[in-house]
Design a protein around this motif. Sequence first.
Motif, PDB file in Angstrom:
ATOM      1  N   SER A  27      33.464 -87.926  -5.940  1.00  0.00           N
ATOM      2  CA  SER A  27      34.529 -88.222  -4.980  1.00  0.00           C
ATOM      3  C   SER A  27      35.403 -89.320  -5.561  1.00  0.00           C
ATOM      4  CB  SER A  27      33.928 -88.677  -3.653  1.00  0.00           C
ATOM      5  OG  SER A  27      33.096 -89.783  -3.879  1.00  0.00           O
ATOM      6  N   TYR A  28      36.648 -89.393  -5.083  1.00  0.00           N
ATOM      7  CA  TYR A  28      37.574 -90.398  -5.598  1.00  0.00           C
ATOM      8  C   TYR A  28      37.562 -91.640  -4.734  1.00  0.00           C
ATOM      9  CZ  TYR A  28      39.758 -86.881  -8.610  1.00  0.00           C
ATOM     10  OH  TYR A  28      40.007 -85.951  -9.567  1.00  0.00           O
ATOM     11  N   GLN A  55      27.809 -87.109  -4.594  1.00  0.00           N
ATOM     12  CA  GLN A  55      28.699 -86.042  -5.061  1.00  0.00           C
ATOM     13  C   GLN A  55      30.004 -86.648  -5.591  1.00  0.00           C
ATOM     14  OE1 GLN A  55      29.792 -83.498  -1.877  1.00  0.00           O
ATOM     15  NE2 GLN A  55      30.809 -85.099  -0.729  1.00  0.00           N
TER      16      GLN A  55
END
Length: 240
Positions: A80-81, A78
């Motif tokens: 995300s940073y 997914q």
Amino acid sequence: MMRRACIRSFRLEGRASARPGHAEACPSSPFGDLHGPLQQVAKTGWVKLARSGVAIFVVLCALLTTTGCDLRQKMWDQPSYRTYQESEFFEDGSSARPLVEGTVARGFLREDDHYYRGKVDGEFAKELPEQIEVTRELLMRGKERYNIYCSVCHDPAGYGNGMVVQRGFAEPESFHIDRLRGMPDGYYYSVITDGFGRMPGYAYQIRPSDRWAIVAYIRTLQLSQYATLDDVPETVRDDL
Ligand code: HEC
């Protein structure tokens, strides 16, 4: 079904014939005396059942772990940073978000102005806060912290001629001049916390309790330079 029954009877037969003495003893049974072997089969049946139970358990575990993997994989995939990664979503382009204004870490509500800011009613506190008890340990702690953090510039006795100053850094005023001797405790605390002119603040390096310990030690240094013979206990005067 047929096949299973066959295998079963074959096994029973095998066992019965393995122990021939029993076969004659029970003529009513097609396989002879099966009481003993039947019990055995019953027993081994349980063992097998237990074994297959273990097998089912292992398969279930494997299934569960693969599903777990699957979930983790999904979370991995997914969006995300990564730390400090640039963001196109936030206006300032930073993925690291600032704390909501007014956020206070649990246990860090620093309401006590005297202890945390060295101020009482907006003025520099004249004395140490009540939490700080002046003991020998406190002064020794203050001495140690002072020698680590301050003496490089203010020198070990506080005259402002530390090694960094000797190498060209701005020279601070001596702690022993009248103006500084007359400054309240809270003033020293605030200079350590926020810095003063060319001197940087030490709020990140020195925790509040240690800042007060340093203040107490600076007071000791100041006293030491102005002490008279009367300040020395009679018992040790002869040693001087
Ligand atoms: C890197 C050198 C340096 C270190 C380390 C340093 N100071 Fe200073 N300090 C200075 C200088 C320079 C000044 C004077 C700044 C000015 O006038 O611009 C000063 C000023 C001060 C003053 C204010 C004096 C006044 O004139 O009112 C106090 C109090 C003080 N320092 C305490 C400390 C204490 C306590 C520590 C240790 C926690 C410390 N300093 C560490 C360089 C240093």
